[in-house]
Write an enzyme that holds these catalytic residues in place. Sequence first.
Site, PDB file in Angstrom:
ATOM      1  N   LYS A  69      47.581  45.793  37.809  1.00  0.00           N
ATOM      2  CA  LYS A  69      46.877  45.855  36.519  1.00  0.00           C
ATOM      3  C   LYS A  69      47.085  47.179  35.799  1.00  0.00           C
ATOM      4  CE  LYS A  69      43.495  42.325  37.378  1.00  0.00           C
ATOM      5  NZ  LYS A  69      42.423  42.251  38.385  1.00  0.00           N
ATOM      6  N   ASP A 100      49.153  45.982  45.871  1.00  0.00           N
ATOM      7  CA  ASP A 100      50.138  45.298  45.041  1.00  0.00           C
ATOM      8  C   ASP A 100      49.702  43.881  44.736  1.00  0.00           C
ATOM      9  OD1 ASP A 100      52.021  47.154  44.503  1.00  0.00           O
ATOM     10  OD2 ASP A 100      53.358  46.619  46.158  1.00  0.00           O
TER      11      ASP A 100
END
Length: 424
Positions: A224, A202
Site C-alpha cells: 500500500k 509484502d
Amino acid sequence: MISTPPVPGPPAYPVGLRLEGRRVLVLGGGAVARRRLPALVAAGADILLVSPEATPSVEAMAEAGELRWERRGYRPGDLDGAWYALIATDDPEVNTAASAEAEERRVWCVRSDDAAAATAWTPATGRTDGVTVAVLTGRDPRRSAAVRDAVVEGLRDGTLSAPRHRERAPGVAIVGGGPGDPDLITVRGRRLLAEADVVIADRLGPRDLLDELPAHTEVIDAAKIPYGRAMAQQAINDALIEHARAGRTVVRLKGGDPYVFGRGMEEANALAEQGIAVTVVPGITSAVSVPGAAGIPVTHRGVAHEFTVVSGHLAPDDERSLIDWPALARLRGTLVLLMAVERAGAIADTLIRHGRPPTTPVSVVQEGTTAGQRRVDATLDTLARAITDHGLRPPAVIVVGEVVGAAGPGIAATAQPPAGERRG
Ligand code: SAH
C-alpha cells in the site's frame, strides 16, 4: 518442570546434571539405551556401556567413539566411579542387582523396568533456542511428552510468549514467509514474527499470519505504499532503517524465499550500509512448492533431471533481459516461470521458435497453497489461449515440461490441507 510421583510419596526433586567428563554407566544396549544415549552424549558424559549386545544405532555410537562399549553382562563393581546410571537390561534380576549396587554406592540410578525401585526418573526433554524443557508426570510418559512438545513447539513458533530479558537485539530480520499457506513458514520465521515490534509485509506470502500478531505489533503493508515501483522500494528501505534506528525489532516479511526474485539482498545491503544488524531467514519458494501443491514435481526420475527457475518479468526481446531464451528452449528439463502470466504468450512463442516442441505440456498454478488455488493445464502452443479463456491472473507459477503429467491417478494436490484442518 512438572513433577508428580509415580508411586505414593513426595514428588521428585528436579535438577539439571552437568555430566561433562563424568562417568555414566549404561547397562543394556537395547531400545531404552538407544533413546537415552544421544542426550548423554550431548551432555559430554563419559559413557560406559555394558551389554552383551546392542542395537545397530547404539553400536554405531560406540564405533564413532561417542561411548565405550564392553561386550559382556553386568558384574558387581561396574558402578565403580559412576556418578549416574541407566539400568535397562531385559533381565529384571540383573536390574535389581545393579540398582542395589547403585543404592549402596549412592549413585543416582534410573531403571527402565521399575520406576518405583529407581532413585531417579528421566523427564521428557526438548531443547530450543538455548532453553531446555524437562517434564515429569511420573505415571504418564505420553503426557510428559505431550506437555514437552507443547512447550517446545510454542517456544519455537512464538505462540507461547516467553520474552527474553537478557538480549533482544534490535535490527531487521528479512523473513521468507513461504508461498501463502500460513503453515508453510519456517519455525524461526514464525518466532521472529511473534517477537517483532514492527512487521513490513509484502502482498504475497502468508498474509493470514498478520491477523494473529499481538495487538501492539505495528503492521505496515508494503503493497500500500503509494509510489511507483522504484520509489516504493526506496520507501520500504527507509521505513526499515527508520524503525531499526528507533531500537525496534523489525521483520520484513516476504513471499517465498527472500533471495528468489525477492530483492532480499538489495534490502539487506541497504540496511548493512546503514550499520543496521540484519539476518535473513530462508523460506519455501513458490518455484518449487506451488507446483508441488498442485501435484507437479519439478523433477521426476526418468522424466526431468533438472529444473530452471526463470523470471518472466521482462519480455523475451526486452533489451534489459539477462535471460538466454534460445538456450532455455534447448533444455529438456523443467522450466518454472515466475511473474510470467502477462508475457506467457510471448515466452511460449520464443521457446517454440527456438526448438521446444509446441506440444510440450504446461501448467499454470494460480494462488498456490492458498484457498484460492487453481490449476489449468495446456501445451506451449495453447498457453496464451488457456490463460485468457480461464481468466488466470497473477500470482501464478507456470511449469513447462513433461513433469506436468507425472502424477499417477489418486495423487491429489497435497500441500493444501482440507478446510477443516486449517488453523483458525
Ligand atoms: N520470493 C518469491 C518470489 C517472488 S516473485 C518466492 O520465492 O516464491 C513473485 C512471483 O512468485 C509471482 O509473480 C508468482 O509467479 C510467484 N508466486 C509467489 N507466490 C505464489 C503463489 N502462492 N501462487 C502462485 N505463484 C506464486
